[in-house]
Design a protein around this motif. Structure first.
Motif, short mmCIF file in Angstrom:
data_model
loop_
_atom_site.label_atom_id
_atom_site.label_comp_id
_atom_site.label_asym_id
_atom_site.label_seq_id
_atom_site.Cartn_x
_atom_site.Cartn_y
_atom_site.Cartn_z
N ALA A 1 0.85 -1.19 0.00
CA ALA A 1 0.00 0.00 0.00
C ALA A 1 0.88 1.24 0.00
O ALA A 1 2.09 1.16 0.23
N ALA A 2 0.29 2.40 -0.28
CA ALA A 2 1.04 3.66 -0.31
C ALA A 2 0.25 4.74 0.40
O ALA A 2 -0.96 4.86 0.21
N VAL A 3 0.93 5.50 1.24
CA VAL A 3 0.32 6.60 1.97
C VAL A 3 1.16 7.85 1.74
O VAL A 3 2.39 7.80 1.81
N VAL A 4 0.49 8.97 1.46
CA VAL A 4 1.17 10.25 1.28
C VAL A 4 1.02 11.08 2.54
O VAL A 4 -0.10 11.31 3.01
N LEU A 5 2.14 11.51 3.09
CA LEU A 5 2.15 12.32 4.31
C LEU A 5 2.83 13.65 4.01
O LEU A 5 3.90 13.67 3.40
N ASN A 6 2.23 14.75 4.39
CA ASN A 6 2.78 16.08 4.15
C ASN A 6 3.55 16.57 5.37
O ASN A 6 3.03 16.56 6.48
N ARG A 7 4.80 16.96 5.13
CA ARG A 7 5.64 17.50 6.19
C ARG A 7 6.24 18.81 5.68
O ARG A 7 7.42 18.89 5.33
N PRO A 8 5.41 19.87 5.59
CA PRO A 8 5.88 21.14 5.02
C PRO A 8 6.78 21.91 5.97
O PRO A 8 6.82 21.64 7.18
N GLY A 9 7.48 22.88 5.39
CA GLY A 9 8.32 23.76 6.20
C GLY A 9 9.59 24.14 5.49
O GLY A 9 10.25 23.27 4.90
N ALA A 10 9.92 25.45 5.50
CA ALA A 10 11.17 25.96 4.93
C ALA A 10 11.36 25.53 3.49
O ALA A 10 12.46 25.15 3.08
N GLY A 11 10.29 25.60 2.71
CA GLY A 11 10.41 25.25 1.29
C GLY A 11 10.75 23.81 1.04
O GLY A 11 11.36 23.48 0.03
N SER A 12 10.37 22.92 1.95
CA SER A 12 10.57 21.46 1.94
C SER A 12 11.88 21.04 2.59
O SER A 12 12.20 19.85 2.63
N LEU A 13 12.66 21.98 3.17
CA LEU A 13 13.90 21.62 3.84
C LEU A 13 13.63 20.79 5.09
O LEU A 13 14.42 19.91 5.44
N VAL A 14 12.51 21.03 5.76
CA VAL A 14 12.14 20.24 6.93
C VAL A 14 12.05 18.76 6.55
O VAL A 14 12.59 17.88 7.24
N ALA A 15 11.40 18.49 5.44
CA ALA A 15 11.26 17.10 4.97
C ALA A 15 12.60 16.53 4.53
O ALA A 15 12.93 15.38 4.81
N ALA A 16 13.40 17.33 3.83
CA ALA A 16 14.70 16.87 3.35
C ALA A 16 15.61 16.49 4.52
O ALA A 16 16.23 15.41 4.52
N ASN A 17 15.69 17.35 5.53
CA ASN A 17 16.52 17.06 6.69
C ASN A 17 16.00 15.85 7.47
O ASN A 17 16.77 15.02 7.96
N TYR A 18 14.67 15.75 7.57
CA TYR A 18 14.08 14.60 8.25
C TYR A 18 14.46 13.30 7.55
O TYR A 18 14.85 12.31 8.20
N MET A 19 14.37 13.29 6.23
CA MET A 19 14.69 12.08 5.47
C MET A 19 16.13 11.66 5.69
O MET A 19 16.45 10.48 5.78
N PHE A 20 17.04 12.63 5.77
CA PHE A 20 18.46 12.29 5.86
C PHE A 20 18.87 11.92 7.29
O PHE A 20 19.75 11.08 7.49
N THR A 21 18.25 12.54 8.28
CA THR A 21 18.73 12.37 9.66
C THR A 21 17.85 11.48 10.53
O THR A 21 18.35 10.90 11.50
N LYS A 22 16.55 11.37 10.23
CA LYS A 22 15.66 10.68 11.15
C LYS A 22 14.83 9.55 10.54
O LYS A 22 14.38 8.66 11.26
N ALA A 23 14.58 9.60 9.24
CA ALA A 23 13.70 8.59 8.61
C ALA A 23 14.31 7.20 8.74
O ALA A 23 15.53 7.02 8.69
N ARG A 24 13.45 6.20 8.94
CA ARG A 24 13.92 4.82 9.04
C ARG A 24 14.52 4.37 7.71
O ARG A 24 14.01 4.68 6.63
N ARG A 25 15.59 3.60 7.80
CA ARG A 25 16.35 3.19 6.63
C ARG A 25 15.96 1.77 6.20
O ARG A 25 16.81 0.90 6.03
N ASN A 26 14.68 1.55 6.03
CA ASN A 26 14.20 0.21 5.71
C ASN A 26 13.55 0.11 4.33
O ASN A 26 13.03 -0.95 3.96
N GLY A 27 13.53 1.21 3.58
CA GLY A 27 12.93 1.17 2.25
C GLY A 27 11.44 1.41 2.24
O GLY A 27 10.79 1.25 1.19
N LEU A 28 10.87 1.79 3.39
CA LEU A 28 9.43 2.05 3.47
C LEU A 28 9.11 3.54 3.59
O LEU A 28 7.94 3.90 3.72
N THR A 29 10.13 4.38 3.57
CA THR A 29 9.93 5.82 3.65
C THR A 29 10.65 6.49 2.49
O THR A 29 11.87 6.35 2.35
N VAL A 30 9.88 7.18 1.65
CA VAL A 30 10.42 7.85 0.46
C VAL A 30 10.12 9.34 0.57
O VAL A 30 8.98 9.73 0.85
#
Length: 345
Positions: A66-95
């Protein structure tokens, strides 16, 4: 056992291990959910592209997750970019889906950027951007030559991103303040209202959006008409035939390198990526599924109804573009420091 037998045995183990690893990755996605983290609010271009892709990608991934879209806005998408690099789980289920301009900001030393673009697992991108500058008919300007010969700076409405960066970079690249950039607008919709009210003279943003959202202005006549005068690249589009490309109007080699360093970020718009450390087999499955989705007739039909322009950009091309951005000439880096100067205060 002979040396040859040992080599054949080793090859057999390697092939078997590879097959087992791939089979494990295929099984991994069964009954799972992939979370797509979009760095912008619902309803915008990033969100729209992601939701259409998310509705189709599951059938192109083994196990049909299944696929779910989650919005994490902020700072022109930098909040999401930093989250992906520093906090997102590294299991292939978070894009993650965030603005590629932060690759450039990394190269320029923006302290807010916590990612390393060379370590990111790039899945692919669904489109390119084509920055275009246009002026209103009431200015009396019809071509870019007219713009260059204007006796006064042309007021360009800006809300950030392309609307802000392109006219400022062109001022640097052309060696004089051709454009008077007027910031503070909330978006291109409010700039369009200002254009109609003759409060500003023009605007720069992506042709893909301009031809849809500014349709009434492009179709107007006389003083009310929006006239494209320069574009990122020449396209097979009758509406902009004869409009010069931005690289054609920049004559200075150093200044062209400056523009190209910025423009490289528009060659992989709305990229999909995973954080470092995701198992290679799972990343490869995501890459294959993403490519297959963008070639899926049902997906393309839905994208067409939403007026989304789709062009598959491969991970290899993204890696090449990232290397180009991070290896920009020192002069280009110096010229582009204005983009992040406020972030170093």
């Amino acid at each position: 056992m002979t040396k040859r037998c040992w080599i054949l045995l080793l090859i057999g183990f390697t092939v078997a291990a590879g097959s087992w690893s791939e089979a494990e990755a295929n099984d991994f996605y069964k009954a799972k959910t992939i979370n797509f983290i979009v760095g912008y609010t619902p309803g915008g271009g990033y969100d729209t592209y992601t939701r259409v892709i998310a509705r189709h990608i599951g059938k192109h991934i083994p196990g049909n997750p299944a696929a779910v879209v989650l919005n994490r806005p902020g700072a022109g998408s930098l909040v999401a970019a930093n989250y992906m690099f520093t906090k997102a789980r590294r299991n292939g289920l978070t894009v993650g889906i965030w603005n590629s301009v932060f690759v450039l900001y990394q190269a320029l030393g923006d302290r807010r950027v916590k990612l390393d673009s060379r370590k990111i697992g790039w899945v692919g991108a669904p489109s390119r951007g084509t920055p275009t500058c246009a002026v209103m008919g009431f200015t009396g300007l019809k071509t870019f030559t007219d713009v260059l010969n204007s006796k006064k700076p042309i007021k360009m409405g800006a809300s950030g991103g392309t609307t802000l960066d392109v006219p400022r970079i062109l001022n640097i690249a052309l060696g004089r303040p051709i454009f008077d950039v007027i910031p503070g607008f909330k978006g291109t919709s409010t700039i369009r209202i200002a254009l109609q009210a003759k409060e500003v003279d023009g605007i720069c943003f992506e042709w893909e959006s301009m031809k849809v959202t500014a349709r009434s202005l492009l179709d107007a006549t006389g003083d009310d008409k929006l006239i494209p005068v320069v574009i990122q690249r020449r396209l097979n589009d009758a509406e902009i035939q004869g409009v010069p490309s931005i690289p054609e109007v920049i004559k200075n080699e150093d200044q062209l390198a400056t523009y190209n360093a910025w423009a490289a970020t528009r060659e992989f718009m709305r990229p999909f990526s995973v954080p470092p450390g995701v198992p290679e087999e799972r990343l490869e499955i995501l890459r294959k599924g993403f490519k297959a989705t963008l070639q899926d007739p049902e997906f393309l039909a839905e994208a067409g109804k939403s007026k989304l322009l789709v062009e598959y950009i491969s991970p290899d091309e993204i890696h090449t573009l990232v290397d180009r951005i991070l290896s920009m000439p020192p002069k280009a880096k110096e010229n582009l420091q204005f983009l992040i100067s406020k972030n170093k205060a």
